[in-house]
Design a protein around this motif. Structure first.
Motif, PDB file in Angstrom:
ATOM      1  N   ALA A 102      23.719  28.319  33.185  1.00 31.40           N
ATOM      2  CA  ALA A 102      22.947  29.839  33.025  1.00 31.40           C
ATOM      3  C   ALA A 102      23.738  30.424  31.764  1.00 31.40           C
ATOM      4  O   ALA A 102      24.791  29.878  31.316  1.00 31.40           O
ATOM      5  CB  ALA A 102      23.894  30.756  34.384  1.00 31.40           C
ATOM      6  N   GLU A 103      23.298  31.531  31.358  1.00 34.56           N
ATOM      7  CA  GLU A 103      23.706  32.048  30.000  1.00 34.56           C
ATOM      8  C   GLU A 103      25.121  32.815  30.303  1.00 34.56           C
ATOM      9  O   GLU A 103      25.892  33.049  29.657  1.00 34.56           O
ATOM     10  CB  GLU A 103      22.807  33.248  29.672  1.00 34.56           C
ATOM     11  N   LEU A 104      25.155  33.465  31.840  1.00 30.84           N
ATOM     12  CA  LEU A 104      26.283  34.164  32.084  1.00 30.84           C
ATOM     13  C   LEU A 104      26.480  34.112  33.538  1.00 30.84           C
ATOM     14  O   LEU A 104      25.475  33.932  34.352  1.00 30.84           O
ATOM     15  CB  LEU A 104      25.875  35.674  31.856  1.00 30.84           C
ATOM     16  N   LEU A 105      27.838  34.080  33.859  1.00 35.81           N
ATOM     17  CA  LEU A 105      28.018  34.392  35.398  1.00 35.81           C
ATOM     18  C   LEU A 105      28.635  35.921  35.539  1.00 35.81           C
ATOM     19  O   LEU A 105      29.619  35.982  34.922  1.00 35.81           O
ATOM     20  CB  LEU A 105      28.961  33.320  35.697  1.00 35.81           C
ATOM     21  N   VAL A 106      28.284  36.506  36.630  1.00 36.17           N
ATOM     22  CA  VAL A 106      28.771  38.130  36.882  1.00 36.17           C
ATOM     23  C   VAL A 106      29.392  37.979  38.314  1.00 36.17           C
ATOM     24  O   VAL A 106      28.587  37.565  39.214  1.00 36.17           O
ATOM     25  CB  VAL A 106      27.718  38.873  36.596  1.00 36.17           C
ATOM     26  N   VAL A 107      30.624  38.244  38.341  1.00 34.98           N
ATOM     27  CA  VAL A 107      31.323  38.625  39.736  1.00 34.98           C
ATOM     28  C   VAL A 107      31.760  39.922  39.799  1.00 34.98           C
ATOM     29  O   VAL A 107      32.367  40.325  38.725  1.00 34.98           O
ATOM     30  CB  VAL A 107      32.195  37.656  39.932  1.00 34.98           C
ATOM     31  N   GLY A 108      31.720  40.677  40.837  1.00 36.84           N
ATOM     32  CA  GLY A 108      32.710  41.701  40.936  1.00 36.84           C
ATOM     33  C   GLY A 108      34.029  41.326  41.160  1.00 36.84           C
ATOM     34  O   GLY A 108      34.401  40.360  41.641  1.00 36.84           O
ATOM     35  N   THR A 109      34.913  42.222  40.992  1.00 34.29           N
ATOM     36  CA  THR A 109      36.262  42.146  41.208  1.00 34.29           C
ATOM     37  C   THR A 109      36.993  43.068  41.881  1.00 34.29           C
ATOM     38  O   THR A 109      36.799  44.240  41.661  1.00 34.29           O
ATOM     39  CB  THR A 109      36.976  41.654  39.949  1.00 34.29           C
ATOM     40  N   ARG A 110      37.901  43.002  42.529  1.00 37.79           N
ATOM     41  CA  ARG A 110      38.929  44.003  43.353  1.00 37.79           C
ATOM     42  C   ARG A 110      40.310  43.446  43.435  1.00 37.79           C
ATOM     43  O   ARG A 110      40.635  42.361  43.172  1.00 37.79           O
ATOM     44  CB  ARG A 110      38.213  44.159  44.642  1.00 37.79           C
ATOM     45  N   GLU A 111      41.323  44.011  43.782  1.00 37.81           N
ATOM     46  CA  GLU A 111      42.575  44.028  43.595  1.00 37.81           C
ATOM     47  C   GLU A 111      42.709  43.125  45.017  1.00 37.81           C
ATOM     48  O   GLU A 111      42.935  43.591  46.215  1.00 37.81           O
ATOM     49  CB  GLU A 111      43.660  45.328  43.796  1.00 37.81           C
ATOM     50  N   HIS A 112      43.290  41.985  44.897  1.00 39.49           N
ATOM     51  CA  HIS A 112      43.909  41.315  45.984  1.00 39.49           C
ATOM     52  C   HIS A 112      45.421  40.876  45.685  1.00 39.49           C
ATOM     53  O   HIS A 112      45.596  40.415  44.799  1.00 39.49           O
ATOM     54  CB  HIS A 112      43.202  39.759  45.923  1.00 39.49           C
ATOM     55  N   VAL A 113      45.991  41.417  46.685  1.00 38.11           N
ATOM     56  CA  VAL A 113      47.694  41.366  46.449  1.00 38.11           C
ATOM     57  C   VAL A 113      48.186  40.655  47.641  1.00 38.11           C
ATOM     58  O   VAL A 113      47.735  40.723  49.021  1.00 38.11           O
ATOM     59  CB  VAL A 113      48.386  42.549  46.199  1.00 38.11           C
ATOM     60  N   GLY A 114      49.269  39.980  47.653  1.00 37.33           N
ATOM     61  CA  GLY A 114      50.327  39.682  48.915  1.00 37.33           C
ATOM     62  C   GLY A 114      49.451  38.624  49.361  1.00 37.33           C
ATOM     63  O   GLY A 114      48.759  37.526  49.007  1.00 37.33           O
TER      64      GLY A 114
END
Length: 169
Positions: A102-114
């Motif tokens: 692929a030209e690009l991989l796009v993912v969503g991100t969120r805060e994962h802690v602990g």
């Protein structure tokens, strides 16, 4: 190397909706195809108690739910050509495998802690660490933007340039 569009991972979450809209707008601007990847897994208990029948029903259900969710998340905005891959298995390895050319991989991100990060891990971190193409992580803060808001207004973060030399030709 011949590249094949933009790959985006989705999981029915607010961050993945933001990533999908951003990737769709980027694909439209680049005149590139968009490959939407949705993964699912049975729990160990489901695997043990129901086996093959539940897997077959779950696969059909996953495709129906994902198709509807993608259409809703994209809304009526101009859409690039897109395909939907439904994959049984862990999301990180599936996304990295689908993005090899692929030209690009796009993912969503969120805060994962602990403990949650320890137990669930981070798909975006896995992709950044293993993908051979550039990776863009799109954060989603607050409620999802309506589909009428152009995806390019999101503030994506290019988190990896990838290492194309590691990909066999």
């Amino acid at each position: 190397m011949n590249t094949s569009g933009i790959v985006v991972g989705v999981d029915n979450s607010v961050p993945s909706a933001a990533a999908l809209r951003w990737a769709a707008e980027e694909a439209r601007l680049r005149h590139a195809s968009l490959r939407v990847v949705y993964t699912w897994e049975l729990t160990c208990a489901e695997e043990y108690t129901a086996g093959v029948q539940l897997r077959e029903v779950s696969a059909v259900d996953a495709r129906a739910r994902a198709t509807s969710w993608v259409a809703d998340a994209l809304g009526e905005s101009p859409r690039p050509t897109w395909t939907l891959d439904i994959i049984e298995g862990p999301p990180g390895p599936a996304l990295v495998a689908r993005s090899r050319e692929a030209e690009l991989l796009v993912v969503g991100t969120r805060e994962h802690v602990g403990v949650r990060r320890f137990v669930a891990g981070s798909v975006s971190h896995y992709c950044v660490s293993h993908a051979s193409c550039p990776v863009v992580a799109v954060p989603a803060e607050g409620p999802p933007a309506p589909a009428s808001v152009p995806a390019a207004q999101a503030d994506p973060i290019l988190v990896s340039q990838g290492d194309r030399s590691a990909v066999p030709s």
